[in-house]
Design an enzyme around this catalytic site. Structure first.
Site, PDB file in Angstrom:
ATOM      1  N   ASP A  43      -4.403  -6.328   5.205  1.00 24.17           N
ATOM      2  CA  ASP A  43      -5.421  -7.150   5.868  1.00 24.17           C
ATOM      3  C   ASP A  43      -5.408  -8.578   5.331  1.00 24.17           C
ATOM      4  O   ASP A  43      -5.809  -9.508   6.006  1.00 24.17           O
ATOM      5  CB  ASP A  43      -6.809  -6.536   5.655  1.00 24.17           C
ATOM      6  CG  ASP A  43      -6.947  -5.235   6.433  1.00 24.17           C
ATOM      7  OD1 ASP A  43      -6.432  -5.170   7.557  1.00 24.17           O
ATOM      8  OD2 ASP A  43      -7.570  -4.282   5.899  1.00 24.17           O
ATOM      9  N   LYS A  50     -12.026  -3.508  18.437  1.00 25.89           N
ATOM     10  CA  LYS A  50     -10.653  -3.862  18.784  1.00 25.89           C
ATOM     11  C   LYS A  50     -10.304  -3.522  20.239  1.00 25.89           C
ATOM     12  O   LYS A  50      -9.172  -3.738  20.668  1.00 25.89           O
ATOM     13  CB  LYS A  50      -9.671  -3.167  17.831  1.00 25.89           C
ATOM     14  CG  LYS A  50      -9.885  -3.541  16.353  1.00 25.89           C
ATOM     15  CD  LYS A  50      -8.699  -3.158  15.474  1.00 25.89           C
ATOM     16  CE  LYS A  50      -9.008  -3.431  14.015  1.00 25.89           C
ATOM     17  NZ  LYS A  50      -7.820  -3.490  13.168  1.00 25.89           N
ATOM     18  N   LYS A  92       9.030 -17.777  -9.544  1.00 26.20           N
ATOM     19  CA  LYS A  92       8.298 -16.714 -10.240  1.00 26.20           C
ATOM     20  C   LYS A  92       7.105 -17.299 -11.002  1.00 26.20           C
ATOM     21  O   LYS A  92       7.260 -18.285 -11.744  1.00 26.20           O
ATOM     22  CB  LYS A  92       9.254 -16.016 -11.209  1.00 26.20           C
ATOM     23  CG  LYS A  92       8.679 -14.784 -11.839  1.00 26.20           C
ATOM     24  CD  LYS A  92       9.678 -14.121 -12.762  1.00 26.20           C
ATOM     25  CE  LYS A  92       8.976 -13.049 -13.571  1.00 26.20           C
ATOM     26  NZ  LYS A  92       9.653 -12.770 -14.813  1.00 26.20           N
ATOM     27  N   ASN A 127       0.846  -1.205   0.000  1.00 19.70           N
ATOM     28  CA  ASN A 127       0.000   0.000   0.000  1.00 19.70           C
ATOM     29  C   ASN A 127       0.873   1.244   0.000  1.00 19.70           C
ATOM     30  O   ASN A 127       2.095   1.157  -0.003  1.00 19.70           O
ATOM     31  CB  ASN A 127      -0.958  -0.032   1.191  1.00 19.70           C
ATOM     32  CG  ASN A 127      -0.202  -0.173   2.494  1.00 19.70           C
ATOM     33  OD1 ASN A 127       0.626   0.670   2.835  1.00 19.70           O
ATOM     34  ND2 ASN A 127      -0.444  -1.258   3.219  1.00 19.70           N
ATOM     35  N   PHE A 139      -5.098   3.547  14.546  1.00 19.60           N
ATOM     36  CA  PHE A 139      -5.358   4.531  13.501  1.00 19.60           C
ATOM     37  C   PHE A 139      -6.465   3.997  12.603  1.00 19.60           C
ATOM     38  O   PHE A 139      -6.604   2.784  12.444  1.00 19.60           O
ATOM     39  CB  PHE A 139      -4.098   4.788  12.657  1.00 19.60           C
ATOM     40  CG  PHE A 139      -3.184   5.809  13.267  1.00 19.60           C
ATOM     41  CD1 PHE A 139      -2.401   5.481  14.367  1.00 19.60           C
ATOM     42  CD2 PHE A 139      -3.101   7.099  12.751  1.00 19.60           C
ATOM     43  CE1 PHE A 139      -1.558   6.422  14.943  1.00 19.60           C
ATOM     44  CE2 PHE A 139      -2.261   8.045  13.308  1.00 19.60           C
ATOM     45  CZ  PHE A 139      -1.488   7.712  14.410  1.00 19.60           C
ATOM     46  N   LYS A 166     -14.477   0.560  14.970  1.00 17.12           N
ATOM     47  CA  LYS A 166     -13.158  -0.071  15.065  1.00 17.12           C
ATOM     48  C   LYS A 166     -12.677  -0.059  16.514  1.00 17.12           C
ATOM     49  O   LYS A 166     -12.143  -1.033  17.027  1.00 17.12           O
ATOM     50  CB  LYS A 166     -12.181   0.712  14.173  1.00 17.12           C
ATOM     51  CG  LYS A 166     -11.109  -0.117  13.583  1.00 17.12           C
ATOM     52  CD  LYS A 166     -10.463   0.577  12.399  1.00 17.12           C
ATOM     53  CE  LYS A 166     -11.291   0.489  11.127  1.00 17.12           C
ATOM     54  NZ  LYS A 166     -10.671   1.133   9.980  1.00 17.12           N
TER      55      LYS A 166
HETATM   56  N1  CTP Z   1      -3.966  -3.172  12.088  1.00 16.60           N
HETATM   57  C1  CTP Z   1      -3.129  -4.133  12.591  1.00 16.60           C
HETATM   58  N2  CTP Z   1      -3.039  -5.344  11.997  1.00 16.60           N
HETATM   59  C2  CTP Z   1      -3.736  -5.638  10.896  1.00 16.60           C
HETATM   60  C3  CTP Z   1      -4.587  -4.662  10.353  1.00 16.60           C
HETATM   61  C4  CTP Z   1      -4.675  -3.439  10.973  1.00 16.60           C
HETATM   62  O1  CTP Z   1      -2.472  -3.874  13.600  1.00 16.60           O
HETATM   63  N3  CTP Z   1      -3.626  -6.814  10.325  1.00 16.60           N
HETATM   64  C5  CTP Z   1      -4.100  -1.865  12.762  1.00 16.60           C
HETATM   65  C6  CTP Z   1      -3.515  -0.680  12.020  1.00 16.60           C
HETATM   66  O2  CTP Z   1      -2.186  -0.434  12.408  1.00 16.60           O
HETATM   67  C7  CTP Z   1      -4.444   0.459  12.444  1.00 16.60           C
HETATM   68  C8  CTP Z   1      -5.787  -0.225  12.579  1.00 16.60           C
HETATM   69  O3  CTP Z   1      -5.480  -1.593  12.864  1.00 16.60           O
HETATM   70  O4  CTP Z   1      -4.111   0.961  13.710  1.00 16.60           O
HETATM   71  C9  CTP Z   1      -6.588  -0.140  11.317  1.00 16.60           C
HETATM   72  O5  CTP Z   1      -7.664  -0.979  11.420  1.00 16.60           O
HETATM   73  P1  CTP Z   1      -8.174  -1.890  10.233  1.00 16.60           P
HETATM   74  O6  CTP Z   1      -9.282  -2.673  10.780  1.00 16.60           O
HETATM   75  O7  CTP Z   1      -7.131  -2.668   9.553  1.00 16.60           O
HETATM   76  O8  CTP Z   1      -8.568  -0.796   9.239  1.00 16.60           O
HETATM   77  P2  CTP Z   1      -9.103  -1.096   7.866  1.00 16.60           P
HETATM   78  O9  CTP Z   1      -8.257  -2.079   7.098  1.00 16.60           O
HETATM   79  O10 CTP Z   1      -9.272   0.234   7.250  1.00 16.60           O
HETATM   80  O11 CTP Z   1     -10.479  -1.805   8.280  1.00 16.60           O
HETATM   81  P3  CTP Z   1     -11.679  -2.093   7.357  1.00 16.60           P
HETATM   82  O12 CTP Z   1     -11.098  -2.857   6.221  1.00 16.60           O
HETATM   83  O13 CTP Z   1     -12.553  -2.876   8.251  1.00 16.60           O
HETATM   84  O14 CTP Z   1     -12.192  -0.739   7.002  1.00 16.60           O
END
Ligand code: CTP
Length: 415
Positions: A293, A357, A303, A224, A339, A353
């Site tokens: 995620d 969490k 490859k 990302n 965040f 969130k």
């Molecule tokens: N985070 C984490 N580990 C993951 C995913 C996210 O620690 N595998 C943490 C990030 O560092 C941030 C927060 O979780 O502090 C973001 O939440 P997240 O649920 O991942 O946000 P999104 O991906 O935006 O969630 P959604 O897809 O549900 O909108």
């Protein structure tokens, strides 16, 4: 008798009018203020304004026949506890840094043994010029304190860093410097910026920063746009305020701050493992990383070839949610901060969130707004607290936002 004697130096920029408010606030705080202006400053504000408010002659030029003191720069400079420059132009910063003493204010700088604090204000390009930054670095090395300019809309109608810090904050920092002495001697920080005195010295921060990279095969990955700027800013600010800081950094486009311990981790799995190894020491965990995620369920060892396919389907599996894991297994007294980068219903999603969490604080930002989100030096956010608080943070530098986030963490500690 006044609590402190302050020499207020006003230089020639649009923000010169704000020096009048700084003067008033210092006087309210029981300071005796004498004002010196550069010739250009008098184009923006009349010396008469300051004379009326201080009931003292405002010195612009040593050689002015109306000047009651023929060696004013010596007397003025030796009768003050602090020389405070508001606003400071690139020109005066350059003169101070290079020992040029061709007018009253620059001569005063050379002649004083008092502490010196400088609040710059100028156009972003001027502020970012290597020449200006070199001069700022030189002055910091010489022991001059800076009230860093902030991001915002500037007089030239552009948006960027270069705006004078809020006058209240300037006065607060000046008084803090006078009241607490030289913070840098306590913390070993020689950056020259002044943050509140070591108020996080009892905390151990563990912070995840940057993006992760999830391998598809040995040459390709999913990732990302995260730069690591916000997470590193929090790390730098916490360390500057006396905390011990360990950062688990994924992929970042900027260098980590010098004052923190850095552990590198590429994938979400690596980051999770590094966090688990460090978490026992942490009193505050901040999840600032943009952790993927999902990751490819079976990364190929070799490859992947096209093999004539028009469509290639990748199977993805959920990565460990590091933030949720930390929150679920936290030891007593540990604070957990997350965040939330959103594109719509920012506060609503962020609050969900927080509940899902089990977080103490969430920093939510709308990444569609100009000046917020990935890879910028600025951010716009709302801090949500477990108690229902919502603190709006308007456009500001990520470093400044870091301090605001830390202020809220500190408040949670006190409650
Ligand atoms: N985070 C984490 N580990 C993951 C995913 C996210 O620690 N595998 C943490 C990030 O560092 C941030 C927060 O979780 O502090 C973001 O939440 P997240 O649920 O991942 O946000 P999104 O991906 O935006 O969630 P959604 O897809 O549900 O909108």
């Amino acid at each position: 008798m006044a609590k402190y004697r302050i020499g207020l130096g006003v230089t020639g920029g649009i923000a010169a009018y704000k020096a009048v408010e700084v003067l008033r606030l210092l006087q309210k705080a029981d300071c005796d203020v004498s004002v010196a202006m550069t010739r250009h400053a008098t184009e923006f504000v009349q010396p008469l304004t300051f004379r009326a408010l201080t009931d003292k002659h405002v010195i612009v030029d040593d050689y002015d026949p109306e000047n009651p003191d023929p060696i004013a720069h010596i007397n003025f400079s030796q009768e003050i506890d602090l020389l405070l420059i508001v606003p400071a132009t690139a020109n005066i910063i350059g003169k101070f840094a290079n020992g040029v003493a061709d007018d009253f204010l620059s001569s005063t700088y050379l002649a004083t043994t008092a502490k010196v604090m400088v609040a710059p204000a100028m156009n972003t390009t001027m502020w970012e010029q290597p020449a200006t930054q070199r001069n700022v670095a030189q002055l910091k090395a010489d022991g001059v304190y800076f009230v860093e300019p902030v991001a915002g809309e500037l007089a030239c109608k552009t948006v960027g860093t270069g705006k004078l810090e809020d006058v209240e904050n300037i006065v607060k920092q000046a008084l803090a410097l006078l009241e607490t002495g030289d913070r840098r001697q306590e913390t070993g920080d020689v950056s020259g910026s002044l943050a509140p005195v070591s108020d996080l010295s009892k905390e151990n921060f563990l912070i995840t920063v940057g993006g992760t990279r999830e391998a598809i095969d040995p040459v390709r990955f999913i990732s990302n746009h995260s730069s690591g700027k916000m997470g590193f800013a929090v790390a730098e600010a916490a360390a500057a305020r006396g905390a011990k800081v360990t950062v688990v950094a994924g992929v970042t486009t900027v260098e980590p701050p010098a004052n923190v311990n850095v552990i590198r981790a590429v994938s979400a799995e690596d980051m999770h493992a590094a966090v688990k190894a460090e978490i026992a020491h942490a009193t505050v965990f901040v999840g600032a990383a943009a952790v993927a995620d999902y990751a490819p369920a079976n990364a190929a060892d070799a490859k992947i070839k096209k093999d004539g396919r028009d469509v290639l389907t990748l199977e993805l599996k959920k990565t460990p949610d590091i933030l949720s894991e930390v929150s679920k297994n936290r030891h007593t007294g540990m604070l957990v901060v997350g965040f939330a980068a959103e594109t719509n219903d920012v506060v609503g999603y962020a609050r969900t969130k927080m509940e899902k969490k089990g977080l103490d604080l969430v920093v939510a930002n709308d990444i569609t707004k100009a000046g917020a989100g990935f890879n910028t030096d600025t951010n716009i956010a709302t801090i949500l607290t477990r108690a229902g608080g919502e603190i709006e943070l308007p456009l500001m530098s990520k470093r400044e936002m870091a301090d605001r986030i830390l202020d809220e963490i500190l408040l949670l500690r006190k409650n």
